[in-house]
Write an enzyme that holds these catalytic residues in place. Structure first.
Site, PDB file in Angstrom:
ATOM      1  N   LYS A 172       0.837  -1.209   0.000  1.00 46.89           N
ATOM      2  CA  LYS A 172       0.000   0.000   0.000  1.00 46.89           C
ATOM      3  C   LYS A 172       0.872   1.261   0.000  1.00 46.89           C
ATOM      4  CE  LYS A 172      -3.486   2.852   0.595  1.00 46.89           C
ATOM      5  NZ  LYS A 172      -4.524   3.169  -0.356  1.00 46.89           N
ATOM      6  N   LYS A 240      -0.632  11.173   5.591  1.00 42.42           N
ATOM      7  CA  LYS A 240      -0.225  10.117   6.533  1.00 42.42           C
ATOM      8  C   LYS A 240       0.480   8.978   5.788  1.00 42.42           C
ATOM      9  CE  LYS A 240      -3.258   7.141   6.838  1.00 42.42           C
ATOM     10  NZ  LYS A 240      -4.232   6.084   6.827  1.00 42.42           N
TER      11      LYS A 240
HETATM   12  P1  NAD Z   1     -13.031   8.320   7.069  1.00 41.54           P
HETATM   13  O1  NAD Z   1     -12.436   9.354   7.949  1.00 41.54           O
HETATM   14  O2  NAD Z   1     -14.085   8.697   6.100  1.00 41.54           O
HETATM   15  O3  NAD Z   1     -13.611   7.097   7.950  1.00 41.54           O
HETATM   16  C1  NAD Z   1     -13.058   6.622   9.135  1.00 41.54           C
HETATM   17  C2  NAD Z   1     -14.182   6.161  10.043  1.00 41.54           C
HETATM   18  O4  NAD Z   1     -13.617   5.640  11.240  1.00 41.54           O
HETATM   19  C3  NAD Z   1     -15.144   7.288  10.440  1.00 41.54           C
HETATM   20  O5  NAD Z   1     -16.480   6.905  10.235  1.00 41.54           O
HETATM   21  C4  NAD Z   1     -14.832   7.496  11.912  1.00 41.54           C
HETATM   22  O6  NAD Z   1     -15.947   7.953  12.664  1.00 41.54           O
HETATM   23  C5  NAD Z   1     -14.419   6.092  12.323  1.00 41.54           C
HETATM   24  N1  NAD Z   1     -13.668   6.070  13.567  1.00 41.54           N
HETATM   25  C6  NAD Z   1     -12.716   6.938  14.008  1.00 41.54           C
HETATM   26  N2  NAD Z   1     -12.282   6.580  15.228  1.00 41.54           N
HETATM   27  C7  NAD Z   1     -12.969   5.465  15.570  1.00 41.54           C
HETATM   28  C8  NAD Z   1     -12.964   4.621  16.711  1.00 41.54           C
HETATM   29  N3  NAD Z   1     -12.154   4.851  17.749  1.00 41.54           N
HETATM   30  N4  NAD Z   1     -13.812   3.575  16.733  1.00 41.54           N
HETATM   31  C9  NAD Z   1     -14.649   3.325  15.700  1.00 41.54           C
HETATM   32  N5  NAD Z   1     -14.706   4.087  14.581  1.00 41.54           N
HETATM   33  C10 NAD Z   1     -13.857   5.136  14.517  1.00 41.54           C
HETATM   34  O7  NAD Z   1     -11.787   7.651   6.320  1.00 41.54           O
HETATM   35  P2  NAD Z   1     -11.816   6.757   4.996  1.00 41.54           P
HETATM   36  O8  NAD Z   1     -11.579   7.643   3.809  1.00 41.54           O
HETATM   37  O9  NAD Z   1     -12.977   5.824   5.024  1.00 41.54           O
HETATM   38  O10 NAD Z   1     -10.437   5.948   5.191  1.00 41.54           O
HETATM   39  C11 NAD Z   1     -10.338   4.849   6.101  1.00 41.54           C
HETATM   40  C12 NAD Z   1      -8.983   4.178   5.900  1.00 41.54           C
HETATM   41  O11 NAD Z   1      -8.861   3.721   4.543  1.00 41.54           O
HETATM   42  C13 NAD Z   1      -7.783   5.111   6.142  1.00 41.54           C
HETATM   43  O12 NAD Z   1      -6.762   4.391   6.784  1.00 41.54           O
HETATM   44  C14 NAD Z   1      -7.374   5.528   4.744  1.00 41.54           C
HETATM   45  O13 NAD Z   1      -6.011   5.882   4.667  1.00 41.54           O
HETATM   46  C15 NAD Z   1      -7.717   4.286   3.938  1.00 41.54           C
HETATM   47  N6  NAD Z   1      -8.038   4.525   2.516  1.00 41.54           N
HETATM   48  C16 NAD Z   1      -8.845   5.561   2.135  1.00 41.54           C
HETATM   49  C17 NAD Z   1      -9.133   5.737   0.774  1.00 41.54           C
HETATM   50  C18 NAD Z   1     -10.008   6.857   0.287  1.00 41.54           C
HETATM   51  O14 NAD Z   1     -10.001   7.153  -0.929  1.00 41.54           O
HETATM   52  N7  NAD Z   1     -10.801   7.495   1.141  1.00 41.54           N
HETATM   53  C19 NAD Z   1      -8.625   4.858  -0.174  1.00 41.54           C
HETATM   54  C20 NAD Z   1      -7.833   3.798   0.250  1.00 41.54           C
HETATM   55  C21 NAD Z   1      -7.545   3.629   1.600  1.00 41.54           C
END
Ligand code: NAD
Length: 297
Positions: A172, A240
């Site tokens: 990744k 990050k």
């Molecule tokens: P996001 O911020 O939209 O979602 C994260 C979720 O986690 C939120 O709903 C938040 O409320 C929840 N959360 C935070 N703390 C928490 C806790 N203690 N307990 C339970 N839930 C909790 O982020 P995202 O875009 O969905 O990304 C999630 C992961 O996927 C990240 O690590 C990101 O780097 C990775 N990612 C994102 C993308 C993208 O395009 N958005 C693509 C690939 C990978």
């Protein structure tokens, strides 16, 4: 065969991924700190739990899709965390993007208690999450991977076990180097076109048929032209990811000059107030430095 699945982290990525598991009949128990996110999953057929521990008590496999390593560690190993509710032999599939070292550390802590973990970060963004076409890069042992593979195949198309624990996160980090630099390259090209008095939209179209073609040019190039910086992939998350690679390069003593520059570009967009913008907004800092905007025309 696994039937009862837990899902923690129902954000931009997690909610549609959970939705795809619900659509094909998995029993889903979910948790998120944001109640509206939980309500949306429940409306699609999931059951709500009061903590990660309670999710684990109701699940054979638990998927996590969380914003950072510190949060993933807390949710999995912390108080009221998954580890406190998992039955012997149960598995966590952490699909968040965290460092390879962090992934290995969490997997080792679970292993000591007879529990399994696969690190399985994804690429494909919110579009891939909705369309169940994510690329999934997994690290861990073969037996656990085979156990969770049918689940992963309902969320992604290109699912690969790359190596042992942490190897998914290494892949990744490689992905994010390529994607981040591609975003910067597309942004720079569109700024260059505009400052030369050539329509950047026409340049994008012309490039799409040639060797410069990419998903980034197609999707993020269009976002830049449309001035659509609603995420998508947020700047603070890609920042990050780039810093994970910068830090790993430091530890390995290797030279990643382009990735280091990318890290500075994220700092600049963040300084402009863009931490929650889509990562295509890298174009905004290049535009500012060249006093232009890549609007079509
Ligand atoms: P996001 O911020 O939209 O979602 C994260 C979720 O986690 C939120 O709903 C938040 O409320 C929840 N959360 C935070 N703390 C928490 C806790 N203690 N307990 C339970 N839930 C909790 O982020 P995202 O875009 O969905 O990304 C999630 C992961 O996927 C990240 O690590 C990101 O780097 C990775 N990612 C994102 C993308 C993208 O395009 N958005 C693509 C690939 C990978």
């Amino acid at each position: 065969m696994v039937k009862k699945v837990g899902f923690v982290g129902l954000g931009i990525m997690g909610l549609p991924m959970a939705g795809n598991l619900l659509k094909v009949g998995y029993e889903l128990c979910v948790y998120d700190v944001v109640p509206t996110a939980v309500e949306q999953a429940v409306a699609q057929g999931a059951t709500a739990a009061a903590s990660p521990k309670e999710v684990a008590q109701n699940s054979e496999v638990i998927i996590t899709m969380l914003p950072s390593e510190a949060i993933a560690e807390q949710v999995i190993l912390g108080s009221d965390g998954l580890v406190e509710g998992m039955a012997p032999g149960a598995a966590v599939v952490d699909m968040s993007t965290i460092s390879p070292i962090g992934a290995k550390k969490i997997a080792a802590a679970l292993k000591e208690k007879g529990l399994n973990m696969i690190d399985a970060p994804v690429s494909g963004g919110d579009v891939g999450a909705k369309e169940a076409s994510l690329s999934i890069m997994a690290g861990g042992d073969e037996a656990t991977f085979q156990k969770v593979l049918p689940l992963l195949q309902k969320m992604g198309k290109n699912v690969n076990l790359v190596g042992d624990s942490g190897a998914g996160q290494v892949s990744k980090a490689c992905n994010q180097i390529v994607v981040g630099l591609a975003i910067a390259a597309v942004a720079e090209a569109l700024v260059f076109a505009k400052k030369n008095g050539v329509d950047p939209a026409k340049v994008r179209n012309a490039l799409l048929g040639g060797f410069a073609q990419s998903r980034v040019l197609e999707l993020h190039g269009q976002r830049m032209l449309d001035r659509n910086f609603t995420p998508g992939g947020k700047v603070h998350l890609h920042k990050k990811d780039t810093e994970i690679a910068v830090e790993a390069a430091k530890q390995l003593g290797i030279y990643l000059p382009c990735n280091a520059l990318l890290s500075q570009l994220w700092n600049s967009v963040t300084a402009m107030g863009g931490s929650q913008w889509d990562h295509s907004s890298i174009v905004k800092c290049l535009e500012m430095l060249s006093n232009t905007e890549v609007t079509p025309g």
